[in-house]
Enzyme design. Structure first.
Site, PDB file in Angstrom:
ATOM      1  N   LYS A  68      33.580  41.187  33.911  1.00 16.09           N
ATOM      2  CA  LYS A  68      32.874  40.666  32.740  1.00 16.09           C
ATOM      3  C   LYS A  68      32.128  39.400  33.134  1.00 16.09           C
ATOM      4  O   LYS A  68      32.675  38.544  33.841  1.00 16.09           O
ATOM      5  CB  LYS A  68      33.883  40.369  31.617  1.00 16.09           C
ATOM      6  N   SER A 143      33.740  41.907  22.455  1.00 15.93           N
ATOM      7  CA  SER A 143      32.673  41.433  23.306  1.00 15.93           C
ATOM      8  C   SER A 143      32.688  42.035  24.718  1.00 15.93           C
ATOM      9  O   SER A 143      31.668  41.965  25.407  1.00 15.93           O
ATOM     10  CB  SER A 143      32.757  39.905  23.416  1.00 15.93           C
ATOM     11  N   SER A 167      38.484  41.375  21.742  1.00 17.58           N
ATOM     12  CA  SER A 167      37.356  41.715  22.613  1.00 17.58           C
ATOM     13  C   SER A 167      37.669  42.652  23.774  1.00 17.58           C
ATOM     14  O   SER A 167      36.747  43.137  24.434  1.00 17.58           O
ATOM     15  CB  SER A 167      36.727  40.434  23.164  1.00 17.58           C
TER      16      SER A 167
END
Lengths: 474, 477
Positions: A68, A143, A167
């Site tokens: 990420k 997210s 997330s």
């Protein structure tokens, strides 16, 4: 598609061990798949192909992991999905990056996310569009949408995500992945760009519960660089889930989570999951977490407050975007930030600044901290009676791109994931089935959430593993 | 109407730790800008603070010296403000729940001793240094993150003199315990000064004015005197005193308004989520208490008692811990008479050598044992005064064992009466002129013969013995 991309961590390791393929071939397969599919899915923002291949070569047992884009890997970009960090190169490695390298993983490309992890659809990324691999008209969740899309779409073997209020779990549910949010403090946050410091945790997004255990092993433990990681022993997670069963496991169904307004398909899949658990010998009891209703409000005070301070450092002085129109210090800040941050980030900074302001602190942050303690106690009480909780992950399956415009509606995605985040316990999203699409549209994956007491990832993974086996009909 | 001052100080003290408050960067001065920096003190994305235990220790030791109550569960907060000297754009500080609470400092005033109460001591990180150039400014983060202890007094001081007495006492104590160098020019010790005035007899505090970031005692004294005068003039002319921050202009010798209360920052304090509370056990605090040095005041009294030295000498010696430590190491086991001689030698000759060489006592080659031996040799008459004065600079410079040197070079004083008598006779016989002078009544001629005897003995004769001997012999002629 090169079949190697479909592999999970466990299978990839077995193949590498047997000599069926090399770590370089495995990385190459991921890179080929990236070239073939990323234009459509948009999981990755950037991919240092040469670097990844060189590292795979140096690490013969290395399994590629998508990272990420808020976790620092020295020499690589770390945009956090924001224009304000476009062009920024990390100066150091996050502790989790050292951990995965030491445990036979290689960082692959960097995957998309909502800007500074604020969002539930990855639509808040300023740098790229990521879609759901199961239906490209829909969002991958967020997210950690890039992480889930990469794993769900077989653009990688597994991925690292972060979870502040859901997330990891929500996009895992949307993209048919396993997504684990470790207990607060289980995994070091050093080198992970902060959104809300008292909530953020790094965790695995994988193709199986076994993989989640393998990857958590590389992440968990005390870190000298993060004062919020206690010296709790780290169990052998793979050993802990070996032969795990649901027989005799006491599973609580918090009544506050089984609400009207749940999408009927989500409700059906969750009900079936409950039945499967019961059939496998679990004891299911209704429990209550009475302060659940306040969790959303508490979260939207605490998280923006912390974010307002955490994001202050993006000021154009030392790194990141600096406005061309800055003629004095105040304008340097104001314009760099106005140009660099997107609307959701600005909204949360403003909210956070407001709730911390002189005269408002007690009414907002002070009060929210107290209610947070009540929410934590709810869980502590319940975990005195049951081994785990079973709940939906998200009230709906993946929604259409652009469908949710209103921030509050978007925030409701995290209704079932936020309370556990506030309490600091561990939870996991496990695939539980697909929707029955009415109009010939593709069926959408839906997960269920198991929640266990803090630092009980061993039992959480065991229960999730047993459920996964039941679910897969194994 | 008569007014009185109420003065309170917030004193920032840079702690003498090896590394920074929240990261492992070394604290060194005189380095190229931005060389002692890392992702943590530069506020890079993802970097996290870790508490420097040494800084906690030094703060707690300070608290113990000042009689504070030590908080077993202190917590850090974030103080939010945008400025380029603070990398994260928030400062990690202790707002509501600091390490040390209460306590006080006793100062001497013309009206006798007075205790200035301490409100609390908290720990925080220092800001970076901003350098201004012709058209731009630069930030040097080498200083950024230096452990900074803030000692907040109650408004108990009534004059500039008292404020300086308070700061002097604080400085002495902190330097003594090795908590800080308290070097004002280096910015080790900086004070925010708060002053208000009120009619004598009034119990409510007047409207205060704060003068920030003062780093010289002279400046603080002048600023306080100026403010006390200015505020009285305001009162006299019915001009309201506004609560504000003022700046001291050291050139114009006046204060000027910086910002009023309405424009004060809203720091939006909240608990620092990256750090857990500082948990201190009873054992830990006691272990730190055991490390506290004897305070200068107590030491002075003890040294006077133990070594029989003068009050003034004890005062001077104890001002610098290293000097006092050295003196006490050298005086170990000596009786009071010799210890006093040692003190005299230290205060005059050794201090002079330190001044000349620009060395600190710890840097000179002479061990305390060597100084003790030298003084003992002289006291016992093994060497004479001139030999002592000759050997001291040499040993100061190069070190060595005085006893061995004296033996090796045969510097032992000649105090054998028959040997000295022979020298005296020889001198008298060889100098009929001065003998005649003496006989003619020029008594001063005796000095000439003492000199001759010293010469004949190659400086080893003890002049204290030679003098009377010469007098006796000349009188007998």
């Amino acid at each position: 598609m090169n079949e190697l991309c479909k592999l999970g961590i466990k299978e990839a390791r077995a193949g590498l061990a047997k000599g069926d393929f090399t770590s370089v071939e495995l990385m190459q397969a991921v890179i080929d798949r990236y070239h073939e599919e990323n234009a459509r899915i948009g999981a990755y923002l950037t991919f240092d192909e040469e670097g990844a291949l060189a590292e795979a070569k140096a690490n013969p047992g290395g399994v590629p992991l998508a990272i990420k884009d808020l976790i620092n890997v020295k020499g690589q970009p770390c945009t956090c999905g924001s224009k304000i960090l476009k062009g920024y190169t990390s100066a150091y490695d996050a502790t989790v990056i050292k951990g995965i390298r030491a445990h036979g993983f290689v960082p692959a490309g960097r995957v998309n996310m909502d800007e500074f992890a604020m969002g539930s659809s990855t639509e808040n990324s300023a740098l790229g569009r990521t879609v759901n691999p199961y239906d490209v008209t829909r969002v991958p969740g967020g997210s950690s949408g890039g992480s889930a899309a990469a794993v769900g779409g077989n653009l990688c073997i597994a991925a690292l995500g972060t979870d502040t209020g859901g997330s990891i779990r929500q996009p895992a549910s949307f993209c048919n992945c396993v997504g684990l949010k470790p207990s607060y403090g289980r995994v070091s946050r050093f080198g992970v760009t902060a959104f809300a410091s008292s909530l953020d945790q790094v965790g695995p997004i994988t193709k199986s519960v076994e993989d989640a255990a393998l990857l958590l092993q590389a992440l968990a433990g005390h870190d000298e660089m993060d004062g919020t990681t206690p010296r709790e022993p780290v169990p052998d997670y793979s050993a802990a889930i070996e032969g795990a069963t649901l027989k005799g496991v006491k599973i609580g169904l918090p009544k506050e989570y089984y609400i009207d307004g749940l999408d009927p398909e989500v409700k059906r899949i969750t009900d079936e999951a409950i039945k499967k658990c019961a059939a496998a010998g679990a004891e299911l009891v209704e429990v209550s977490l009475p302060h659940t209703d306040y969790a959303m409000a508490v979260y939207y005070v605490v998280a923006p407050a912390e974010a307002s301070a955490n994001l202050a450092r993006f000021d154009g002085v030392r790194y990141g975007h600096r406005s061309e129109r800055s003629d004095n210090v105040f304008n340097l800040y104001a314009r760099s930030r106005a140009e660099g941050f997107g609307p959701e980030v600005k909204r949360r900074i403003i909210m956070g600044t407001y709730v911390l302001s002189s005269g408002y602190y007690d009414a907002y942050y002070g009060r929210a901290s107290k209610v947070r303690t009540l929410i934590r106690r709810d869980f502590e009480t319940v975990f005195g009676k049951v081994d785990a909780l079973l709940t939906p992950v998200v009230p709906t399956p993946a929604f259409k791109m652009g469908e949710v415009q209103d921030p509050i509606t978007m925030y409701l995605n995290d209704l079932f994931t936020i309370p556990g985040s506030l309490a600091g316990n561990c939870s996991i999203s496990v695939p539980a089935g697909f929707t029955r699409a009415a109009d010939g549209a593709p069926p959408l994956p839906v997960g269920v959430q198991f929640i266990c007491d803090a630092f009980r990832e061993d039992s959480l993974l065991g229960i999730a593993r047993a459920f996964e086996q039941v679910e897969r009909g194994a | 109407m008569n007014f009185e001052n109420t003065i309170g100080l917030e004193t920032h003290v840079q702690l003498k730790t090896r590394t920074k408050m929240f990261c492992g960067c070394l604290l060194k001065t005189g380095c190229e800008p931005n060389t002692n920096v890392c992702p943590v003190c530069l506020g890079y994305p993802g970097a996290l603070p870790m508490i420097n235990k040494e800084a906690v220790k030094l703060t707690v030791m300070s608290g113990l010296m000042l009689g504070c109550e030590i908080n077993r569960h202190a917590t850090f907060d974030r103080k939010n403000y945008f400025y380029p000297d603070m990398a994260k754009d928030y400062q990690i500080s202790e707002n509501g729940n600091p390490l040390c609470i209460g306590g006080g400092v006793t100062i001497e005033t013309p009206n006798g001793p007075k205790t200035i109460r301490i409100n609390h001591i908290h720990l925080e990180e220092d800001a970076a240094k901003i350098n201004h150039y012709a058209t731009t400014s630069g930030v040097d983060f080498n200083r950024g993150g230096t452990p900074l202890m803030e000692i907040v007094s109650e408004p108990d001081m009534a004059s500039a003199d008292e404020a300086i007495a308070y700061l002097t006492a604080l400085k002495e104590m902190l330097v003594y315990a090795g908590v800080s160098d308290c070097n004002l020019e280096e910015g080790n010790m900086r004070s925010d000064v708060n002053i208000s005035i009120r009619p004598v007899g009034e119990t409510k505090l007047g409207t205060k004015v704060e003068i920030k970031n003062m780093n010289s005692f002279r400046g603080i004294h002048a600023a306080l005197e100026y403010e006390a005068r200015r505020q009285r003039e305001c009162m006299a002319h019915s001009i309201p005193i506004v609560q504000e921050t003022r700046r001291w202009d050291g050139e114009a010798l006046e204060t000027a308004s910086m910002r009023s209360k309405e424009n004060a920052h809203d720091y939006r304090y909240f608990p620092e989520p990256d750090l857990v509370p500082v948990a201190l056990s009873e054992e830990q605090i006691e272990a730190w208490r055991a490390l506290l040095p004897e305070q200068p005041k107590a030491r002075r009294a003890r040294m006077i008692e133990e070594y029989g030295i003068a009050e003034y000498d004890a005062d001077v010696l104890s001002q610098h811990k290293a000097n006092a430590d050295y003196f006490e190491a050298a005086a170990k086991g000596l009786d009071k008479k010799i210890a006093k001689q040692l003190c005299n030698l230290f205060m005059s000759d050794v201090m002079a050598l330190l001044n000349e060489s620009g060395k600190a006592i710890g840097e000179c080659a002479m061990r305390p044992e060597a100084l003790r031996s030298l003084v003992t040799l002289a006291a016992k008459g093994t060497i004479n005064g001139p030999t002592l004065k000759e050997l001291l600079p040499e040993i100061f410079e190069k070190g060595g064992d005085p006893e061995a040197i004296v033996k090796e070079r045969g510097l032992g004083a000649v105090s054998d009466a028959s040997a000295l008598e022979a020298f005296v006779d020889q001198a008298i016989a060889a100098n009929p002129g001065p003998v005649a002078d003496f006989k003619a009544g020029k008594k001063a001629a005796a000095g000439f013969f003492v000199g001759q005897v010293m010469k004949l003995s190659k400086g080893k004769a003890d002049p204290k013995i030679v003098g009377p001997l010469v007098a006796k012999k000349l009188a007998a002629l």
